[in-house]
Scaffold this motif. Structure first.
Motif, PDB file in Angstrom:
ATOM      1  N   GLY A 131      -1.745  71.419  29.195  1.00  0.00           N
ATOM      2  CA  GLY A 131      -0.970  72.508  29.781  1.00  0.00           C
ATOM      3  C   GLY A 131       0.364  72.646  29.075  1.00  0.00           C
ATOM      4  N   PRO A 132       1.276  73.426  29.620  1.00  0.00           N
ATOM      5  CA  PRO A 132       2.559  73.642  28.950  1.00  0.00           C
ATOM      6  C   PRO A 132       3.315  72.336  28.761  1.00  0.00           C
ATOM      7  CG  PRO A 132       2.254  75.206  30.746  1.00  0.00           C
ATOM      8  CD  PRO A 132       1.157  74.194  30.861  1.00  0.00           C
TER       9      PRO A 132
ATOM     10  N   SER B 234       5.271  72.452  36.889  1.00  0.00           N
ATOM     11  CA  SER B 234       4.656  73.444  36.011  1.00  0.00           C
ATOM     12  C   SER B 234       4.328  72.917  34.618  1.00  0.00           C
ATOM     13  CB  SER B 234       5.572  74.665  35.888  1.00  0.00           C
ATOM     14  OG  SER B 234       6.817  74.297  35.325  1.00  0.00           O
ATOM     15  N   LEU B 235       4.740  71.691  34.300  1.00  0.00           N
ATOM     16  CA  LEU B 235       4.545  71.168  32.952  1.00  0.00           C
ATOM     17  C   LEU B 235       3.550  70.017  32.943  1.00  0.00           C
ATOM     18  CD1 LEU B 235       8.220  70.985  31.597  1.00  0.00           C
ATOM     19  CD2 LEU B 235       6.548  72.827  31.291  1.00  0.00           C
ATOM     20  N   GLY B 236       2.796  69.941  31.851  1.00  0.00           N
ATOM     21  CA  GLY B 236       1.907  68.816  31.651  1.00  0.00           C
ATOM     22  C   GLY B 236       2.521  67.709  30.825  1.00  0.00           C
TER      23      GLY B 236
ATOM     24  N   ASP C 258       0.432  63.487  37.278  1.00  0.00           N
ATOM     25  CA  ASP C 258      -0.279  63.002  36.099  1.00  0.00           C
ATOM     26  C   ASP C 258       0.247  63.593  34.801  1.00  0.00           C
ATOM     27  OD1 ASP C 258      -1.894  61.281  37.585  1.00  0.00           O
ATOM     28  OD2 ASP C 258      -3.364  62.863  37.948  1.00  0.00           O
ATOM     29  N   GLY C 259       1.329  64.382  34.865  1.00  0.00           N
ATOM     30  CA  GLY C 259       2.000  64.799  33.650  1.00  0.00           C
ATOM     31  C   GLY C 259       2.672  63.605  32.985  1.00  0.00           C
ATOM     32  N   VAL C 260       2.883  63.702  31.680  1.00  0.00           N
ATOM     33  CA  VAL C 260       3.422  62.571  30.926  1.00  0.00           C
ATOM     34  C   VAL C 260       4.730  62.964  30.240  1.00  0.00           C
ATOM     35  CG1 VAL C 260       1.209  61.448  30.551  1.00  0.00           C
ATOM     36  CG2 VAL C 260       1.993  63.162  28.910  1.00  0.00           C
ATOM     37  N   ALA C 261       5.557  61.958  29.992  1.00  0.00           N
ATOM     38  CA  ALA C 261       6.786  62.154  29.227  1.00  0.00           C
ATOM     39  C   ALA C 261       6.900  61.041  28.201  1.00  0.00           C
ATOM     40  CB  ALA C 261       8.010  62.164  30.140  1.00  0.00           C
TER      41      ALA C 261
END
Length: 200
Positions: A42-43, A101-103, A133-136
Motif C-alpha cells: 500500500g502507500p 492510511s500507510l503501509g 501491520d504496517g512497517v517502518a
C-alpha cells in the motif's frame, strides 16, 4: 523556518551530489531496504526524503511511494529528479496524512536531528498514520551508550543505540522485528544502525 530545514536548504545541491550513488558500496543497507520493500504494502512514505534518491529506488522495487521533507530546497530537487513521484514539504511531528492510511514509513537518517525529548511526538505520528501491520524502517548513526549528541556536518544530531530507540518506539505500538548495526565505511564517523518495526 526551522533550523534543520534552513541548514539543509543551504547544502541541498552538495548533499544531493554527494549521496546520489551512496548505496552502491553498502550491501547491508541495500538488504535492509530490500526487506522493508518486501514487507511494506500500500502507500509508503519516505519521511525526510531529501532529494528523493531512496524514494526513486524504492519505487523501482515496486512500492507506491511518496516523499515528505522539512527542507523546501530538498523537495524542489526531488521533484526535479523524479517528476513522476509526489513530494511535499512537511514535518514528521505533524503529518498531513489520514489515520491508518500507510503501509510503510521509511525514516532513513531523518530522525537524527530531532532532540530526544521531541521524538515521542514523532513516533506517535508514525503510529497514527500506519495501519495495523504496517512497517517502518529507521536508519541512524549508532552508539552503545543510549543516546548522545554529536557535531554533524549539517547541524546537531544524535546517535542512538538500537535498544534505546526501541524503548521509545514500543509505547506507540511499534515493535522491533529486525535490527542491524554495521561498521563504518571510510567516509563515515562511526557505526551505523537500522531498526525495522511493525505497527501492532
Amino acid at each position: 523556518m526551522p533550523v534543520v530545514a534552513a541548514a539543509y536548504d543551504r547544502v541541498a545541491e552538495l548533499y544531493a551530489a554527494m549521496f546520489e550513488h551512496a548505496l552502491r558500496d553498502m550491501p547491508f543497507d541495500r538488504a535492509m531496504l530490500g526487506a522493508f520493500a518486501d514487507l511494506a504494502s500500500g502507500p509508503v512514505l519516505d519521511l525526510g526524503c531529501g532529494p528523493g534518491r531512496l524514494t526513486g529506488q524504492l519505487r523501482d522495487l515496486g512500492l507506491d511511494i511518496f516523499g515528505v521533507d522539512l527542507s523546501p530546497e530538498m523537495v524542489r530537487l526531488a521533484r526535479a529528479a523524479h517528476p513522476g513521484l509526489r513530494f511535499e514539504t512537511g514535518s514528521m511531528t505533524a503529518l498531513d496524512i489520514p489515520d491508518a492510511s500507510l503501509g510503510g514509513i521509511l525514516a532513513w537518517y531523518s530522525i537524527i536531528h530531532i532532540h530526544p525529548q521531541r521524538l515521542a511526538p514523532a513516533f506517535a505520528e508514525f503510529a497514527r498514520v500506519l495501519r495495523p501491520d504496517g512497517v517502518a524502517l529507521l536508519g541512524f548513526q549508532a552508539t552503545d551508550h543510549g543516546v548522545e549528541a554529536y557535531d554533524h556536518k549539517v547541524t546537531t544530531a544524535y546517535r542512538w543505540s538500537p535498544d534505546a530507540l526501541a524503548e521509545l518506539l514500543l509505547p506507540h505500538g511499534l515493535h522491533p522485528i529486525c535490527r542491524m548495526v554495521r561498521e563504518p565505511h571510510e567516509n563515515e564517523r562511526g557505526e551505523q544502525g537500522c531498526l525495522l518495526v511493525v505497527r501492532r
